[in-house]
Write a protein that holds these residues in place. Structure first.
Motif, short mmCIF file in Angstrom:
data_model
loop_
_atom_site.label_atom_id
_atom_site.label_comp_id
_atom_site.label_asym_id
_atom_site.label_seq_id
_atom_site.Cartn_x
_atom_site.Cartn_y
_atom_site.Cartn_z
N GLN A 21 -20.83 30.74 -2.97
CA GLN A 21 -19.54 31.37 -2.70
C GLN A 21 -18.38 30.41 -2.99
N ILE A 22 -18.55 29.16 -2.59
CA ILE A 22 -17.48 28.18 -2.83
C ILE A 22 -17.33 27.92 -4.32
N ARG A 23 -18.45 27.84 -5.02
CA ARG A 23 -18.39 27.58 -6.47
C ARG A 23 -17.75 28.74 -7.22
N VAL A 24 -18.18 29.95 -6.93
CA VAL A 24 -17.65 31.11 -7.66
C VAL A 24 -16.22 31.41 -7.23
N ASN A 25 -15.99 31.51 -5.93
CA ASN A 25 -14.69 31.96 -5.44
C ASN A 25 -13.60 30.92 -5.63
N LEU A 26 -13.85 29.70 -5.18
CA LEU A 26 -12.83 28.66 -5.23
C LEU A 26 -12.85 27.89 -6.55
N GLU A 27 -13.99 27.28 -6.88
CA GLU A 27 -14.06 26.53 -8.13
C GLU A 27 -13.84 27.45 -9.33
N GLY A 28 -14.36 28.67 -9.25
CA GLY A 28 -14.19 29.61 -10.36
C GLY A 28 -12.74 29.98 -10.59
N ALA A 29 -11.98 30.13 -9.50
CA ALA A 29 -10.55 30.42 -9.64
C ALA A 29 -9.81 29.26 -10.28
N VAL A 30 -10.14 28.04 -9.84
CA VAL A 30 -9.50 26.86 -10.42
C VAL A 30 -9.88 26.72 -11.89
N ALA A 31 -11.16 26.95 -12.20
CA ALA A 31 -11.62 26.86 -13.59
C ALA A 31 -10.96 27.92 -14.47
N THR A 32 -10.63 29.06 -13.89
CA THR A 32 -9.99 30.13 -14.66
C THR A 32 -8.54 29.79 -14.97
N ALA A 33 -7.82 29.31 -13.98
CA ALA A 33 -6.39 29.08 -14.15
C ALA A 33 -6.08 27.81 -14.94
N THR A 34 -6.85 26.76 -14.72
CA THR A 34 -6.49 25.44 -15.24
C THR A 34 -6.31 25.38 -16.76
N PRO A 35 -7.19 25.99 -17.57
CA PRO A 35 -7.01 25.84 -19.02
C PRO A 35 -5.68 26.38 -19.55
N LEU A 36 -5.10 27.36 -18.86
CA LEU A 36 -3.88 27.98 -19.38
C LEU A 36 -2.61 27.48 -18.70
N ILE A 37 -2.75 26.57 -17.76
CA ILE A 37 -1.55 26.07 -17.07
C ILE A 37 -0.63 25.33 -18.04
N GLU A 38 -1.16 24.40 -18.81
CA GLU A 38 -0.30 23.65 -19.72
C GLU A 38 0.26 24.50 -20.85
N PRO A 39 -0.53 25.42 -21.45
CA PRO A 39 0.08 26.33 -22.43
C PRO A 39 1.22 27.17 -21.83
N MET A 40 1.04 27.65 -20.61
CA MET A 40 2.11 28.42 -19.97
C MET A 40 3.32 27.54 -19.70
N ARG A 41 3.10 26.31 -19.25
CA ARG A 41 4.22 25.39 -19.02
C ARG A 41 4.97 25.13 -20.32
N ALA A 42 4.24 24.98 -21.41
CA ALA A 42 4.88 24.71 -22.69
C ALA A 42 5.74 25.89 -23.12
N ARG A 43 5.28 27.11 -22.83
CA ARG A 43 6.05 28.31 -23.19
C ARG A 43 7.13 28.62 -22.15
N ARG A 44 7.02 27.99 -20.97
CA ARG A 44 7.94 28.20 -19.85
C ARG A 44 7.97 29.67 -19.42
N ARG A 45 6.80 30.25 -19.39
CA ARG A 45 6.69 31.62 -18.87
C ARG A 45 5.22 31.90 -18.56
N GLY A 46 5.01 32.94 -17.78
CA GLY A 46 3.66 33.36 -17.42
C GLY A 46 3.51 33.51 -15.92
N GLN A 47 2.44 34.19 -15.54
CA GLN A 47 2.18 34.44 -14.13
C GLN A 47 0.69 34.28 -13.87
N ILE A 48 0.37 33.51 -12.85
CA ILE A 48 -1.01 33.27 -12.44
C ILE A 48 -1.24 33.97 -11.11
N VAL A 49 -2.28 34.77 -11.05
CA VAL A 49 -2.60 35.54 -9.85
C VAL A 49 -3.99 35.13 -9.38
#
Length: 254
Positions: free
Chosen positions: A102-130
């Motif tokens: 549960q910790i791996r899927v729910n918590l680590e999985g959420a972090v693994a999902t969001a992290t790759p696109l954080i810097e691309p979104m920052r570079a574009r200065r737009r986007g929403q993470i849910v």
């Protein structure tokens, strides 16, 4: 982009956003279920790609996300994939393997999902993470300790991430639903007050995301009860919660 897009709230959110001119990426473990959601979304005019990837496969997940983002810069990322667990027979504590999953899927999985696109979104200065958490993050339940902890971790990580990205034009919202009709909630055999359909929950989430809400917790009756309960002495609250029967059936989705 939606993880856990084959069923439950994930599928409902995909349908809620599907429209002409929208490109969707649906990620999940069950290719057949993803195909069903994709067909519904295409019928609404969306262009849809699917990927049968487990969110605990961080490297594989990142490859899929970055490839999609290169072709369709992601405006909205919904980290929704999640699992639950429960006690063993005779009310013995859940196993470490169940808690770890549960910790791996729910918590680590959420972090693994969001992290790759954080810097691309920052570079574009737009986007929403849910990030999909749960009311269990606001009021943990003794019989679902690992689930509650994993969802509380999402809430705290999301709040910190929102602070980090505030100056970059990237929004972060954490969603804390109560009982929503789904395969997961069907395994919960106790009372489910104010349960709502996945489509109704998705519509509510979409409305509040459009308004820029950083914390989306519902239904309001449960949120109000939790707030009141947190004001009570811990022993009294424990007594009250202990009077609520909770049984969680085995997770057939493994």
């Amino acid at each position: 982009m939606v993880t856990g897009g084959g069923r439950g709230i994930g599928a409902a959110l995909a349908r809620a956003y599907a429209a002409p001119g929208v490109a969707l990426l649906l990620i999940g473990r069950d290719a057949e279920r993803l195909a069903g959601t994709a067909a519904e979304c295409r019928a609404q005019g969306a262009a849809v790609e699917t990927a049968a990837v487990d969110v605990i496969d961080a490297e594989g997940l990142a490859r899929v996300l970055l490839a999609f983002d290169a072709a369709h810069p992601v405006d909205l990322l919904i980290a929704n994939a999640g699992v639950s667990g429960g006690l063993q027979d005779d009310r013995r504590m859940e196993t470490f393997q169940s808690a770890q999953r549960q910790i791996r899927v729910n918590l680590e999985g959420a972090v693994a999902t969001a992290t790759p696109l954080i810097e691309p979104m920052r570079a574009r200065r737009r986007g929403q993470i849910v990030l999909m958490s749960s009311l269990a993050a606001l009021q943990p339940i003794g019989d679902t300790a690992a689930y509650s902890a994993s969802k509380a971790g999402i809430l705290v990580w999301g709040e910190a991430l929102a602070d980090f990205l505030a100056a970059d034009g990237v929004g972060v919202s954490v969603v804390c639903p109560g009982f929503v009709t789904s395969d997961m909630s069907a395994r919960y055999l106790g009372p489910k007050p104010f349960e709502m359909s996945a489509d109704d929950a998705a519509a509510l989430i979409r409305r509040r995301l459009a308004r820029g809400h950083e914390l989306i917790a519902f239904p309001w009756q449960m949120v109000a009860a939790i707030r009141v309960g947190r004001l009570l002495p811990r022993r009294l609250l424990r007594y009250i919660l202990g009077r609520v029967p909770v049984t969680i059936a085995a997770d057939k989705y493994g």
